[in-house]
Scaffold this motif. Structure first.
Motif, short mmCIF file in Angstrom:
data_model
loop_
_atom_site.label_atom_id
_atom_site.label_comp_id
_atom_site.label_asym_id
_atom_site.label_seq_id
_atom_site.Cartn_x
_atom_site.Cartn_y
_atom_site.Cartn_z
N TRP A 271 0.83 -1.20 0.00
CA TRP A 271 0.00 0.00 0.00
C TRP A 271 0.86 1.26 0.00
CZ3 TRP A 271 -4.86 -0.32 3.64
CH2 TRP A 271 -5.63 -1.45 3.27
N SER A 272 0.38 2.27 -0.68
CA SER A 272 1.05 3.57 -0.66
C SER A 272 0.88 4.20 0.72
CB SER A 272 0.43 4.49 -1.71
OG SER A 272 -0.92 4.81 -1.36
N PRO A 273 1.79 5.13 1.09
CA PRO A 273 1.62 5.81 2.38
C PRO A 273 0.26 6.48 2.54
CG PRO A 273 3.81 6.21 1.53
CD PRO A 273 3.06 5.50 0.44
N ALA B 244 -6.66 4.48 5.69
CA ALA B 244 -7.23 3.38 6.45
C ALA B 244 -7.24 3.70 7.95
CB ALA B 244 -6.45 2.09 6.19
N PHE B 245 -6.18 4.34 8.43
CA PHE B 245 -6.11 4.73 9.84
C PHE B 245 -7.19 5.76 10.16
CE2 PHE B 245 -4.55 7.35 13.33
CZ PHE B 245 -4.20 6.39 14.28
N LEU B 246 -7.37 6.75 9.30
CA LEU B 246 -8.38 7.78 9.52
C LEU B 246 -9.78 7.18 9.49
CD1 LEU B 246 -6.98 10.71 7.34
CD2 LEU B 246 -6.61 10.27 9.77
N HIS B 247 -9.99 6.24 8.57
CA HIS B 247 -11.31 5.61 8.49
C HIS B 247 -11.63 4.83 9.76
CE1 HIS B 247 -14.37 2.62 7.25
NE2 HIS B 247 -14.87 3.66 6.62
N PHE C 40 -11.34 4.81 -1.47
CA PHE C 40 -9.90 4.96 -1.73
C PHE C 40 -9.10 3.87 -1.03
CE2 PHE C 40 -5.74 6.68 -0.48
CZ PHE C 40 -5.23 7.04 -1.72
N VAL C 41 -9.48 3.56 0.22
CA VAL C 41 -8.79 2.49 0.96
C VAL C 41 -8.94 1.16 0.25
CG1 VAL C 41 -8.73 1.19 3.12
CG2 VAL C 41 -9.04 3.67 3.17
N ASN C 42 -10.12 0.89 -0.28
CA ASN C 42 -10.42 -0.42 -0.86
C ASN C 42 -9.95 -0.56 -2.30
OD1 ASN C 42 -11.64 -1.37 1.45
ND2 ASN C 42 -13.68 -0.66 0.87
N GLU C 43 -9.55 0.53 -2.91
CA GLU C 43 -9.05 0.43 -4.29
C GLU C 43 -7.72 -0.30 -4.31
OE1 GLU C 43 -8.80 4.37 -5.75
OE2 GLU C 43 -10.97 4.59 -6.09
N ASP C 44 -7.43 -0.95 -5.44
CA ASP C 44 -6.16 -1.66 -5.61
C ASP C 44 -5.12 -0.65 -6.07
OD1 ASP C 44 -4.94 -4.42 -7.68
OD2 ASP C 44 -4.16 -3.50 -5.87
N GLN C 45 -4.53 0.03 -5.10
CA GLN C 45 -3.54 1.05 -5.44
C GLN C 45 -2.22 0.41 -5.81
OE1 GLN C 45 -4.27 4.45 -5.26
NE2 GLN C 45 -6.35 3.70 -5.01
#
Length: 228
Positions: free
Chosen positions: A149-151, A157-160, A222-227
Motif C-alpha cells: 500500500w502507498s503511504p 485506512a487509519f483515519l477511516h 480509496f482504501v479499498n481500491e487496488d492502489q
C-alpha cells in the motif's frame, strides 16, 4: 476495579473470551484501573514482567530502546486493545518499553493472578492463544500493507478506523502526535505529512491535529481500491 462502560469493553477482550460471566465479574471487581499522563512510562524494556494491560481510554506507544538511547516504534495501541500478554511466563521480562502517548487509562492485569485464573478456568489458555493469534494475523496484515500500500492509502485506512461507522462528514482531532501514527504506519514523519496532504484530493483536510473528512464513503473507496 473495572465497572460500567469499562467492564463492557473488557467483556469483549479476546484474552477473556473463555471465561464465564460470573468469573468475569469477579475478575473485573479486583482488577485495578491505572492512569498515566501523556509521556509517562508504563514499563521499561527488560523490567520484570508483572502485568499486561488493556486500554480503556487513550493511546499507548510500544517501542524498543537501542544501546544509544534511540527508539524503534513497535506498535500504537488504542482503546479496546491489549498489549504485553506474551509475558505470562514466570520470570519473564518485558521485551520492549511502553509509554502513554496520550493521557491514558488502563486495566492492569497482574500476570501471577492471571496464571492462577487459567488454572481455575483452563479454557482461558485457549483465549490467550486466540488473542496472540489475532495479534500475529494483524502483524502479517500490517507487513503486507506496508509493502503493497502507498503511504496515503495506509493513512486513509487509519483515519477511516477513527471515523468508525460514521457516514458522510467526519471531523476529529488525531488522538496522538503525528510521529506516533507515522511509526505505527511504518513511515517517517516527513512522509506522513506529505501523504496526508495528498489526501486533500479526496476531500481530507488537515490542519495540525485537526482532520476534516468531507465524505467518509469516498475515503473508504480509496482504501479499498487496488492502489499500485
Amino acid at each position: 476495579m473495572v465497572v460500567g462502560h469499562d467492564l463492557e469493553m473488557l467483556r469483549r477482550a479476546l484474552f477473556l473470551s473463555g471465561i464465564s460471566e460470573e468469573a468475569l465479574q469477579r475478575f473485573a471487581s479486583t482488577t485495578p484501573v491505572a492512569t498515566f499522563a501523556s509521556g509517562q512510562i508504563i514499563f521499561h524494556q527488560d523490567d520484570p514482567a508483572t502485568a499486561f494491560y488493556f486500554v480503556l481510554e487513550g493511546w499507548a506507544a510500544v517501542f524498543r530502546e537501542g544501546p544509544d538511547g534511540g527508539r524503534t516504534a513497535i506498535h500504537l495501541v488504542g482503546p479496546g486493545e491489549s498489549f504485553a500478554e506474551g509475558v505470562l511466563a514466570r520470570e519473564a521480562r518485558y521485551p520492549a518499553s511502553a509509554e502513554a502517548a496520550t493521557d491514558l487509562r488502563l486495566a492492569r492485569i497482574d500476570t501471577a493472578r492471571f496464571r492462577d485464573l487459567i488454572i481455575q478456568s483452563p479454557e482461558l489458555s485457549l483465549s490467550i492463544i486466540s488473542a496472540m493469534f489475532g495479534k500475529l494475523r494483524f502483524l502479517v496484515t500490517r507487513i503486507e500493507q506496508n509493502q503493497r500500500w502507498s503511504p496515503s492509502r495506509r493513512i486513509a485506512a487509519f483515519l477511516h478506523r477513527i471515523c468508525g461507522e460514521q457516514a458522510g462528514f467526519c471531523s476529529f482531532e488525531l488522538p496522538v502526535e503525528q510521529r506516533y501514527i507515522a511509526a505505527r504506519l511504518s513511515m517517517t514523519p516527513a512522509t506522513f505529512s506529505r501523504a496526508l496532504a495528498e489526501l486533500s484530493a479526496i476531500g481530507v483536510e488537515a490542519k495540525r491535529r485537526k482532520i476534516v473528512i468531507s465524505d467518509v464513503d469516498r475515503l473508504l473507496r480509496f482504501v479499498n481500491e487496488d492502489q499500485s
